[in-house]
Structure formats: structure tokens, C-alpha cells
Design an enzyme around this catalytic site. Structure first.
Site, PDB file in Angstrom:
ATOM      1  CB  VAL A 423      -0.636  -0.146   0.760  1.00  0.00           C
ATOM      2  CG1 VAL A 423      -1.848   1.179   1.380  1.00  0.00           C
ATOM      3  CG2 VAL A 423      -1.434  -1.459   0.957  1.00  0.00           C
ATOM      4  N   GLY A 424       0.464   1.936  -1.270  1.00  0.00           N
ATOM      5  CA  GLY A 424       1.359   3.390  -1.095  1.00  0.00           C
ATOM      6  C   GLY A 424       0.178   4.907  -0.860  1.00  0.00           C
ATOM      7  N   GLY A 425       0.780   5.619  -1.426  1.00  0.00           N
ATOM      8  CA  GLY A 425       0.254   6.777  -0.917  1.00  0.00           C
ATOM      9  C   GLY A 425      -1.060   7.016  -2.453  1.00  0.00           C
ATOM     10  CG  PHE A 426      -1.899   5.996  -6.845  1.00  0.00           C
ATOM     11  CD1 PHE A 426      -1.626   6.985  -7.782  1.00  0.00           C
ATOM     12  CD2 PHE A 426      -2.760   5.078  -7.516  1.00  0.00           C
ATOM     13  CE1 PHE A 426      -2.411   7.654  -8.442  1.00  0.00           C
ATOM     14  CE2 PHE A 426      -2.496   4.631  -8.842  1.00  0.00           C
ATOM     15  CZ  PHE A 426      -2.884   6.401  -8.673  1.00  0.00           C
ATOM     16  N   GLY A 427      -2.461   4.528  -3.953  1.00  0.00           N
ATOM     17  CA  GLY A 427      -3.610   3.322  -3.237  1.00  0.00           C
ATOM     18  C   GLY A 427      -2.674   2.289  -2.748  1.00  0.00           C
ATOM     19  CE  LYS A 428      -5.923  -2.203   0.462  1.00  0.00           C
ATOM     20  NZ  LYS A 428      -8.041  -2.504   1.033  1.00  0.00           N
ATOM     21  CB  VAL A 429       0.802  -2.339  -5.242  1.00  0.00           C
ATOM     22  CG1 VAL A 429       1.771  -3.093  -6.898  1.00  0.00           C
ATOM     23  CG2 VAL A 429       1.625  -1.218  -5.501  1.00  0.00           C
ATOM     24  CE  LYS A 443       2.691   2.718  -7.720  1.00  0.00           C
ATOM     25  NZ  LYS A 443       2.828   4.042  -8.064  1.00  0.00           N
ATOM     26  CG  ASP A 539       8.655   8.898  -2.594  1.00  0.00           C
ATOM     27  OD1 ASP A 539       9.284   9.430  -1.472  1.00  0.00           O
ATOM     28  OD2 ASP A 539       7.740   8.730  -2.817  1.00  0.00           O
TER      29      ASP A 539
END
Length: 705
Positions: A423-429, A443, A539
Site C-alpha cells: 500500500v502506498g500514497g497512491f493506493g494499493k498494489v 496499482k 521520492d
């Protein structure tokens, strides 16, 4: 025919790989064909017959438009094949427009209008330099087999980080410091006359002119104005009394010189390059050096690098009469037949078109043109989206495959929670799998995430222009039904963080960690210098460095990336982006790593699982590089190229120490090193470059560029 979009007109490397794989219907060694690049003939009636390994051809072509075409035309009753293609932008300053003409003596202008083929690229006095140690992914061969008087030559070398590039002139893009760190100098040959020349001989096609580039760096003198020598090309004076001290104003400073040798003075089918002492200097012992040598064929009047036929099949040159007319008529007839066959094939293809043909575009994706040609990626086609985001990409070309939302639902079993990899800032992978078994990392954007359409657009636009072994490849996207989904290659071993922080995964060795750091640095260095316009990631952290099945590092997550400012830009955004803890440093080290206090601190912070396996010299070099990166002001921090070289150096120190002191299980101390100072180190260059030596590694090597 293959067509490639060009985003930055200018010089481009065009690299072709031919390997005659066993193929029951066809014997690839019997194929005869011609290869043209736009209006330049690269190969005429080419065949790999007699070659059992990879045949590699490398060209440097000035592309002036936004499209570039490669055409493979088989001879009658034959066929054509290609295993892999690279089209890579080269720096504008790599080849100047002018050089020194050897015969007649003077200036040669207009080099930018010539296509070049690399005939020889030699690391004089040193071992092979593989693409992993060259910013532009070049291979530099040892010069041993070309030296005609080896007993008169003495090898000399220094540590690569001793080399100091000048403010103008030679750069790491011209040649890596590994080239300038080795040389051949004159030795005590046992001959009566010590004023002999060091000579290198290379066989060439005498019907072409050649661009010859010589690399020099004074790594043999103890002081200035001690080295003074002549340079000869095919027995003619190239430079009389070359004084590197005057040219570079220092020692260990790289310098290079370009010469053009006209075909009229290549009488015996070979090029001789010589360096020897200047006869009018008696103040010091006679000596001369050469560090590197490049020989590149220039296209002839027919626009060809192979033979006298132009790209349209016309024979150029003094020949005329009935035989020429017969050849022209034959070529014209063949072209006419080819056109008829193409028309017939087009009609058949039209009749067999799929029902949804109107939804598919006619261009191949940009993301596929640096992949192996037999990759499944090459069949990906783009499609227009009906969502509200379509306008963002309607004018883009080569954004990868467009996936329907339904395709991705099937691949992830309706985005099953058990398929979540992270899970990242953009959403789930999610881990997804296509019907053919291809695994994907998918993603899916979170509507409530702070990262939205801008990051989605940035990720696609950035990654669709990039292809590198150490960057995660974007395969496609989906912007259907208000979804923002990005589809990447699957990277088997996940993020680096999982392997170094609190997990049950096997411990990474110090060598593996260095190689991972080097891989990530190569990817970032490519972003900074290898792309058409520099790209800043913004990043970089352990969660965004992924490891494939061979623990090769791949930098990922370009949602916060931005193009580096150009010289014309007067404003640079200072908005804070990235993850706290990984932003520009505000603190510096309170004690140097080379002091006794620094050494004690370093040995205390090392991973306990690595104690007894790490060379102290390697660790100190690594920490030195880290310390420089922590400088409070950006101007004091090293470039990514400098970081990369320091990491490579740390790896070499570790390997050298491991050979001298194999680690023992009961050793609880950091391994000592018996090496001396930097100047005393002998650096061994690894040959683990991924360059193809057989079919099993071919696809992997090609993807790595």
C-alpha cells in the site's frame, strides 16, 4: 520495418543484435538482407554465416525528425531477422562538428551530417570495460591484440577516482574514468634506440573514411611539463609535440583529440595509430602514452556504411554502363514485386480484421521499443478511453497498453484483498495474472488519496519515455469508469525495505547490498543524465527500490517526479515533495568517517548480521559517499555519477579484501584490509555486465538498457 518516436532530435545510438537461434523452418545463418535507417544504409547483403555467437553492430546516427525507421529487406528467396534493437539518445556534445584532418592537413567540418559505425573502442593498458561501468553503456575492449610492439609498452594504472575531469572538454560521457585511469607508456624494450613509437594496427574497409578519437591522461608524470610526445596516424603527423600539461594545466586530467582519416590514405586496409617521443626535447627521458582509442567508420557519398548502394537501391560511384543499368533494373523489379506483395498482404489483413478494429490504434507502444522483439510486450496496442481522463492522453503516443477495467478485475480476482502486495500514497498494489500466465503489479488509485490525477498522469508520462534495467517498466494503464490504474512489470522479491527491516527473509550480504545500491544509483543516474531531459525522482526510499528474482534493483514510483529545469527556465519550484526522513538533509556528521572516533561509530552501526563479513576499507568508502550526500547545502553534495563511482569502488574494495581474507564463521570483527592508499590500489573491473554471451541471457541483457 520498425518505427520509433524521437523526443529529442540529435545523435542516437542504434545497436543491433543478431543471434542465429535454431529455428526448424528457417536456417538463420543463411539469411541475407539489407538494413537501412531512414536514408542511411547500415548493412548491405548482410549475413551471419560462419558466426556461432552474437553479432553486434553499433552505430551513431544524427536523427533530425521526430520519427526514426529501421527497415530490414531480405534478398530474393531469402528472409531477414533481428533479435534485439536499441535506440538510445546520445548527448549532443558527444561528437563535435569538426575534427583535425590528417591528409590533407587542416580542419574537417560537417561531422554532424555523417552517420558513424563503431569499428573499434579500446581501453588501452587496461581490461575490458563493460556497459555497467560506462554511463552510455559502451563496451571498451583491451588493446592487447592490436599492439604491434608489446615488448616496448608498459602498463600503468591508478585508482579511477584520482581522475579529475576539467571544467570544459572531456567528461564522463566522452569516456569513463576507468579509461583514463589506465594507459600504455614506453618501456625499456631492450632495443638500442629508445626513441621508438608505440603502435596499434586495426584492419578497416579502405573504401571508407574514418573518425579516430584518441584519449590521453597524464597518470605517469610526477610533475608538470615532463611529458612531451608526437602523435601519428597512418604515418602522418597528427600532433607535433603534444604537451598535456599545457593543454590540461594539471596531472590526471583527461583530454581527447579527434582526427578524420580520408579513405585515399588507407592503402593497405589498416589504420596505424602511433605515439612516440618528440625528438627536439632533451630535458626528460623519452616517453609517450595513450589511454584510449576509438575508430568509427563514416558513411560514403551513397549514404552507406556498407557498400556503394544507397538506401533506395541505386548504385553510387564511378561504375556505369550496361552492367549498372542491369543492376538498377533488377533492383527496380524487385521493389515493384515487393510493393505488390505488400498490397496483397494488406488486402488479406483487412479482410481478416477483428470486429473491434476501430477501437485500436495503429501504432506500437513506445514502452515496447527497447524490449526484446520476441517479448509479449511488443504486441501491446493502445486504445482510446471513454473516461473523463481520456483527454489527458488523447494526444500522447506510446503510453503503453490500455487495459480495460474488466481485464484487470479478472487478473486480480476482483481486486481480492489476498492479492494485495503493498500500500502506498497512491493506493494499493495488487498481484495480477493474465490469461497467458504473465504476472503483473497493478496499482489501483485510491479516490481518497492525496495523490490523484496529477500523479497518475506524471507516472505514465515519465515511465513511458524511459527504459532501463534498473527502472521498473510501465506496461500499461486503465482510466476507465473513473478508475486510475497503473500496470507494471512484476518484480518478484518486492521492496528493499522488506529485506533489511524486521522480516524473516534471508539476510542480504554486504556485497548484495552494495550491488543493490549500485543498481539504484545507475537507475537514478540514467534519470539525471540519460533521458532527453533530466528527471528528478523526489521520492527515493527503500520501499520504492524493488528487487527482482536475481536481486537486481529497480527504482519505482514516479508519481512525484518532475523534469529537471532547463537552462532557459528562470523559476524552479521549491514545493516540498517526498517522504519525511528521505528529504534533503539538514544535518551533517559531527565526526569524519576516517577518524578513529568515526571508525568506532561506523563499526557500531553496522548490521549485527554482517559483522565479520565487511571489509573496513569498503565500509569506510561507502560511508564517505553517504557523508558527502548529507552535506547541508546542495552545491556541496556529489552528483549521482560521483555516487555511483564511489559505490563501485566500495564493491571493488570488498571483493579484493574477500580474496585476501575469506571470512570465517567465528570472526566477530570487521575484516581488515591490507591495501594501501588509493593510489596503490589495483582495481579489477567486473565482467558481469549482462552483455550477451549466449541465448539464455539475451532477453535479460537487452531489457537492461
Amino acid at each position: 520495418m520498425y518505427r520509433f518516436p524521437i523526443f529529442h532530435p540529435g545523435r542516437h545510438w542504434v545497436r543491433l543484435y543478431f543471434y542465429p537461434l535454431p529455428h526448424p523452418p528457417y536456417n538463420l545463418t543463411s539469411a541475407v538482407f539489407t538494413v537501412t535507417a531512414d536514408n542511411v544504409v547500415l548493412l548491405h547483403d548482410f549475413s551471419v554465416m560462419g558466426n556461432t555467437g552474437v553479432v553486434f553492430k553499433e552505430y551513431l546516427i544524427n536523427i533530425t525528425s521526430d520519427r526514426f525507421s529501421l527497415k530490414f529487406s531480405p534478398m530474393k528467396n531469402s528472409f531477414a531477422f533481428i533479435n534485439a534493437i536499441e535506440v538510445v539518445s546520445a548527448p549532443d556534445a558527444l561528437i563535435a562538428d569538426s575534427a583535425s584532418a590528417v591528409s590533407p592537413v587542416g580542419d574537417f567540418n560537417g561531422l554532424s551530417s555523417y552517420a558513424l559505425e563503431v569499428s573499434y573502442r579500446l581501453n588501452v593498458g587496461g581490461p575490458i570495460i563493460t556497459p555497467k561501468n560506462d554511463t552510455l553503456w559502451r563496451t571498451w575492449e583491451p588493446d592487447n591484440q592490436f599492439m604491434t610492439f608489446p615488448q616496448g609498452a608498459k602498463l600503468v594504472s591508478v585508482a579511477p577516482d584520482i581522475i579529475k575531469y576539467p571544467e570544459s572538454g572531456a567528461t564522463p560521457l566522452i569516456a569513463p574514468n576507468w579509461v583514463y585511469a589506465t594507459a600504455d607508456e614506453m618501456a625499456d624494450s631492450g632495443v638500442a634506440d629508445s626513441n621508438f613509437n608505440l603502435t596499434w594496427t586495426m584492419n578497416v574497409d579502405p573504401s571508407f573514411s574514418y573518425l579516430i578519437r584518441m584519449h590521453f591522461c597524464d597518470i605517469v608524470s610526477q610533475g608538470l611539463n615532463e611529458l612531451y610526445f608526437n602523435v601519428y596516424v597512418n604515418g602522418r603527423m597528427g600532433v607535433s609535440g603534444l604537451d598535456l600539461s599545457t593543454v590540461t594545466s594539471g596531472l590526471a586530467v583527461p583530454y581527447y583529440k579527434d582526427f578524420v582519416l580520408n579513405a585515399s590514405v588507407i592503402s593497405n586496409g589498416s589504420i596505424l595509430v602511433q605515439v612516440g617521443p618528440a625528438s627536439d626535447v632533451q630535458s626528460s627521458l623519452p616517453n609517450a602514452i595513450l589511454n584510449g582509442l576509438e575508430v568509427m567508420k563514416m558513411n560514403n557519398a551513397a549514404g552507406s556504411l556498407d557498400g556503394l548502394f544507397s538506401f533506395d537501391g541505386r548504385l553510387q560511384g564511378p561504375s556505369s554502363g550496361p552492367s549498372t543499368m542491369k543492376i538498377a533494373a533488377t533492383v527496380g523489379l524487385a521493389m515493384g514485386v515487393s510493393v505488390l506483395l505488400l498490397i496483397a498482404a494488406g488486402i488479406v489483413r483487412w479482410q481478416r480484421r477483428p470486429q473491434d478494429w476501430h477501437k485500436r490504434s495503429s501504432f506500437r507502444s513506445f514502452s515496447s521499443w527497447l524490449l526484446p522483439l520476441n517479448s509479449s510486450h511488443c504486441s501491446f496496442l493502445s486504445s482510446k478511453s471513454k473516461s473523463s481522463y481520456s483527454a489527458l492522453f488523447s494526444s500522447g503516443i506510446g503510453l503503453g497498453r490500455f487495459f480495460t477495467f474488466n481485464e484487470l478485475c479478472i487478473a486480480t480476482k476482483n481486486f481480492d484483498g489476498n492479492a494485495v502486495m503493498g500500500v502506498g500514497g497512491f493506493g494499493k498494489v495488487y498481484l495480477g495474472e493474465l490469461e497467458d500466465g504473465t504476472k503483473l503489479a497493478i496499482k489501483r488509485g485510491n479516490p481518497s488519496s492525496a495523490q490523484g490525477i496529477n500523479e497518475f498522469q506524471t507516472e505514465i508520462q515519465m515511465l513511458s519515455k524511459l527504459r532501463h534495467r534498473h527502472l521498473v517498466s510501465l506496461i500499461g494503464y486503465c482510466d476507465e469508469q473513473s478508475e486510475m490504474i497503473l500496470v507494471y512489470e512484476y518484480v518478484a522479491n518486492g521492496p528493499l525495505r522488506d529485506h533489511v527491516y524486521g522480516s524473516n527473509l534471508p539476510t542480504l550480504s554486504w556485497r548484495q547490498r552494495l550491488e543493490i545500491c549500485i543498481g539504484a544509483a545507475r537507475g537514478l543516474h540514467y534519470l539525471h543524465t540519460g533521458a532527453a531531459q533530466g528527471i528528478i525522482h523526489r521520492d527515493v526510499k527503500t520501499t520504492n527500490i524493488l528487487l527482482d528474482e536475481n536481486f537486481v534493483a529497480k527504482v519505482s514510483d514516479f508519481g512525484l517526479s518532475k523534469a529537471a529545469p532547463s537552462l532557459e527556465q528562470t523559476h524552479v519550484s521549491t514545493a516540498v515533495k517526498g517522504s519525511f526522513g528521505y528529504l534533503d538533509p539538514e544535518l551533517i556528521w559531527q565526526s569524519g568517517p576516517c577518524s578513529s572516533t568515526g571508525r568506532a561509530l561506523i563499526e557500531k552501526i553496522i548490521d549485527p548480521l554482517l559483522v565479520g563479513t565487511v571489509s573496513s576499507e569498503s565500509l569506510i568508502k561507502y560511508v564517505e559517499a553517504a557523508e558527502k550526500c548529507l552535506a547541508e547545502y546542495g552545491v556541496d553534495r556529489p552528483s549521482m555519477g560521483d555516487v555511483l563511482w564511489n559505490l563501485e569502488f566500495a564493491l571493488q574494495l570488498q571483493e579484493a579484501s574477500s580474496k585476501l581474507h575469506p571470512p570465517e564463521d567465528d570472526d566477530l570483527e570487521v575484516m581488515p584490509s591490507e591495501k594501501g592508499t588509493k593510489g596503490d590500489l589495483t582495481i579489477a573491473i567486473s565482467d558481469d555486465s549482462g552483455v550477451v554471451v549466449g541465448p539464455p541471457l539475451f532477453s535479460e541483457a537487452f531489457q537492461g538498457r
